[in-house]
Design an enzyme around this catalytic site. Structure first.
Site, PDB file in Angstrom:
ATOM      1  CB  SER A 156     -28.662  37.805 -18.699  1.00  0.00           C
ATOM      2  OG  SER A 156     -27.581  37.310 -19.454  1.00  0.00           O
ATOM      3  CD  GLU A 217     -23.372  42.267 -14.955  1.00  0.00           C
ATOM      4  OE1 GLU A 217     -23.648  41.690 -16.017  1.00  0.00           O
ATOM      5  OE2 GLU A 217     -24.236  42.841 -14.247  1.00  0.00           O
ATOM      6  CG  HIS A 274     -24.178  38.298 -15.903  1.00  0.00           C
ATOM      7  ND1 HIS A 274     -24.647  39.415 -16.566  1.00  0.00           N
ATOM      8  CD2 HIS A 274     -24.806  37.236 -16.469  1.00  0.00           C
ATOM      9  CE1 HIS A 274     -25.516  39.048 -17.492  1.00  0.00           C
ATOM     10  NE2 HIS A 274     -25.643  37.724 -17.448  1.00  0.00           N
TER      11      HIS A 274
END
Length: 299
Positions: A156, A217, A274
């Site tokens: 991330s 995602e 995610h």
């Protein structure tokens, strides 16, 4: 009263942590270090550095220990794992990681919680200098390290930091692993550093970049999100984040560079979103950083 009178706290095998004050900002970081037993290889241990140290250290060490003991079946050798986190009990320190992992110049945002500081981004250069000038020398003074087998992993915002590090200090590592990198962040501000890399891609021999994201995602919703009250909002946000699209665009752009300074791959992890992707990506990072034989070199 516990039902187990002889209970003890669980520790992570062969792992220590060290609180280190940064010369850059005076903040304290918690550095987790896994060191294999036995004699190091002739050239020193391969090493994997990881952001979000509190959240990944347990998964990383267990993935290493479960696989490296059976190298002919897993293609994983033992190596050193260093994860960089914070002196907190939880998996993350959201405020500090926003600053440390966000590329400059950064912006300011409302506080995460009432009566807490505003959120700032833009500290990647400061954090990278801390890793390069303090953490690496500290590790190398204590453990024999193969400097030609240094890898870095981030998820991330951590993946965004990996890309910033690659674009600004391309010789710092050989293997770069960016899972669910937030390339979209602040109008794709990370791309401002890409031309600098393209103009002088002074990577190490054998440099490789691994990009990834979860199946959910992409433009697909996870099954549990379909029909939920926030379904429309999630679909709108997906048009902004576009994790798979931005990763594929970056992969293609890097793989077209003259003389192939870095080999770039992209992978989608089936059934993951995610956050659920994190342990899967950590395991893949172990397999990548400590591969005995590089899969792409097998004929």
């Amino acid at each position: 009263m516990t039902a187990f009178p002889n209970s003890s706290l669980v520790t992570i095998g062969d792992t220590t942590f060290h609180d280190v004050v940064s010369n850059q900002n005076g903040q304290t970081y918690r550095i987790f270090v896994y060191r294999p037993g036995g004699e190091p290889p002739k050239d020193g241990w391969p090493i994997l550095y990881m952001t979000d140290g509190n959240a990944v250290i347990g998964t990383a060490v267990d993935a290493m220990r479960a696989q490296a003991c059976y190298p002919t079946g897993t293609n994983v050798c033992y190596g050193v794992i260093v994860t960089i986190g914070y002196p907190v009990d939880g998996a993350y320190d959201p405020l500090r990681r926003s600053w440390d992992l966000g590329p400059p110049p950064g912006q300011s945002y409302p506080p995460f919680y009432e009566n807490s500081p505003e959120v700032r981004t833009g500290g990647s250069e400061e954090f990278l200098t801390f890793v390069e000038d303090q953490i690496k020398p500290m590790i190398e003074a204590d453990i024999p390290i193969d400097r030609n087998r240094q890898a870095i992993f981030g998820h991330s915002f951590g993946g965004l930091f990996v890309l910033y590090s690659l674009f600004t200090r391309p010789a710092a590592f050989t293997t770069w692993i960016a899972a669910s990198a937030s390339i979209y962040w602040e109008n794709c501000a990370i791309n401002e550093f890409l031309p600098r890399f393209e103009a002088a891609p002074a990577t190490r021999p054998g440099a490789e970049l691994f990009l990834s994201c979860g199946e959910y995602e992409t433009d697909k919703l996870a099954p549990f999100q379909r029909g939920a009250a926030d379904e429309a909002d999630r679909l709108t946000q997906k048009k902004i984040t576009r994790n798979n699209d931005y990763s594929v665009e970056l992969m293609n752009r890097l793989n077209r560079l003259p003389d192939s300074p870095i080999r770039t791959e992209f992978e989608i992890y089936a059934g993951e979103n995610h956050m659920s992707l994190l342990p899967v990506a950590v395991n893949r990072a172990i397999q990548t950083a400590f591969a005995i034989v590089k899969p792409h070199l097998i004929s």
